[in-house]
Design a protein around this motif. Sequence first.
Motif, mmCIF file in Angstrom:
data_model
loop_
_atom_site.group_PDB
_atom_site.id
_atom_site.type_symbol
_atom_site.label_atom_id
_atom_site.label_comp_id
_atom_site.label_asym_id
_atom_site.label_seq_id
_atom_site.Cartn_x
_atom_site.Cartn_y
_atom_site.Cartn_z
ATOM 1 N N LEU A 80 -12.072 -17.164 -6.791
ATOM 2 C CA LEU A 80 -11.975 -15.984 -7.645
ATOM 3 C C LEU A 80 -12.721 -16.239 -8.950
ATOM 4 O O LEU A 80 -12.530 -17.267 -9.594
ATOM 5 C CB LEU A 80 -10.510 -15.655 -7.946
ATOM 6 C CG LEU A 80 -9.677 -15.215 -6.746
ATOM 7 C CD1 LEU A 80 -8.232 -14.997 -7.175
ATOM 8 C CD2 LEU A 80 -10.240 -13.960 -6.121
ATOM 9 N N ASP A 139 -16.315 -5.055 -4.180
ATOM 10 C CA ASP A 139 -14.855 -5.103 -4.113
ATOM 11 C C ASP A 139 -14.342 -6.103 -5.135
ATOM 12 O O ASP A 139 -15.020 -7.086 -5.459
ATOM 13 C CB ASP A 139 -14.388 -5.523 -2.720
ATOM 14 C CG ASP A 139 -14.651 -4.457 -1.666
ATOM 15 O OD1 ASP A 139 -14.864 -3.285 -2.042
ATOM 16 O OD2 ASP A 139 -14.640 -4.808 -0.481
ATOM 17 N N VAL A 196 -10.474 -7.917 -6.965
ATOM 18 C CA VAL A 196 -9.052 -8.203 -6.828
ATOM 19 C C VAL A 196 -8.389 -7.854 -8.157
ATOM 20 O O VAL A 196 -8.797 -8.359 -9.205
ATOM 21 C CB VAL A 196 -8.809 -9.700 -6.514
ATOM 22 C CG1 VAL A 196 -7.324 -10.010 -6.439
ATOM 23 C CG2 VAL A 196 -9.533 -10.105 -5.241
ATOM 24 N N LYS A 197 -7.404 -6.978 -8.117
ATOM 25 C CA LYS A 197 -6.683 -6.611 -9.332
ATOM 26 C C LYS A 197 -5.479 -7.532 -9.431
ATOM 27 O O LYS A 197 -4.463 -7.333 -8.772
ATOM 28 C CB LYS A 197 -6.265 -5.148 -9.280
ATOM 29 C CG LYS A 197 -5.759 -4.642 -10.590
ATOM 30 C CD LYS A 197 -5.729 -3.137 -10.608
ATOM 31 C CE LYS A 197 -5.298 -2.708 -11.997
ATOM 32 N NZ LYS A 197 -5.440 -1.293 -12.216
ATOM 33 N N TYR A 243 -13.251 -11.369 -8.931
ATOM 34 C CA TYR A 243 -14.176 -11.083 -7.834
ATOM 35 C C TYR A 243 -14.278 -12.304 -6.946
ATOM 36 O O TYR A 243 -14.369 -13.430 -7.441
ATOM 37 C CB TYR A 243 -15.573 -10.752 -8.383
ATOM 38 C CG TYR A 243 -15.636 -9.454 -9.133
ATOM 39 C CD1 TYR A 243 -16.000 -8.277 -8.488
ATOM 40 C CD2 TYR A 243 -15.332 -9.394 -10.489
ATOM 41 C CE1 TYR A 243 -16.062 -7.071 -9.179
ATOM 42 C CE2 TYR A 243 -15.389 -8.193 -11.175
ATOM 43 C CZ TYR A 243 -15.756 -7.048 -10.519
ATOM 44 O OH TYR A 243 -15.813 -5.854 -11.195
ATOM 45 N N ARG A 244 -14.261 -12.091 -5.633
ATOM 46 C CA ARG A 244 -14.508 -13.179 -4.683
ATOM 47 C C ARG A 244 -16.015 -13.299 -4.491
ATOM 48 O O ARG A 244 -16.716 -12.301 -4.383
ATOM 49 C CB ARG A 244 -13.873 -12.883 -3.322
ATOM 50 C CG ARG A 244 -12.423 -13.149 -3.247
ATOM 51 C CD ARG A 244 -11.979 -13.062 -1.780
ATOM 52 N NE ARG A 244 -10.614 -12.618 -1.719
ATOM 53 C CZ ARG A 244 -10.221 -11.384 -1.453
ATOM 54 N NH1 ARG A 244 -11.099 -10.448 -1.173
ATOM 55 N NH2 ARG A 244 -8.959 -11.080 -1.433
ATOM 56 N N ASP A 279 -17.268 -11.339 -1.531
ATOM 57 C CA ASP A 279 -17.416 -9.897 -1.757
ATOM 58 C C ASP A 279 -18.715 -9.586 -2.498
ATOM 59 O O ASP A 279 -19.381 -8.596 -2.215
ATOM 60 C CB ASP A 279 -16.218 -9.342 -2.534
ATOM 61 C CG ASP A 279 -14.933 -9.401 -1.734
ATOM 62 O OD1 ASP A 279 -14.998 -9.342 -0.485
ATOM 63 O OD2 ASP A 279 -13.858 -9.499 -2.359
#
Length: 77
Positions: free
Chosen positions: A17, A45, A47-48, A56-57, A60
Amino acid sequence: MTQQTSQTLGQVDPNRLMNEVEAADVLCYSVRALQNWRHRGGGPDFVKVSARSVRYRRADLDRWIADRTVSSTSQVI
């Protein structure tokens, strides 16, 4: 293989992340561009993690880049 060893060899953990600054650096865009995409849609995409924290990954980001890769200007994204 340890994380330090894999980073030394240039391998990136696709599930790591990243914060906005790191993600913006990978994409060569500003943090503000990422914020606009999150608000309006169309960006990678994310991640919240909490109400005020997004990550962010790497996978993604790589997928978002791949989805926009074209071989001619006549191709529609």
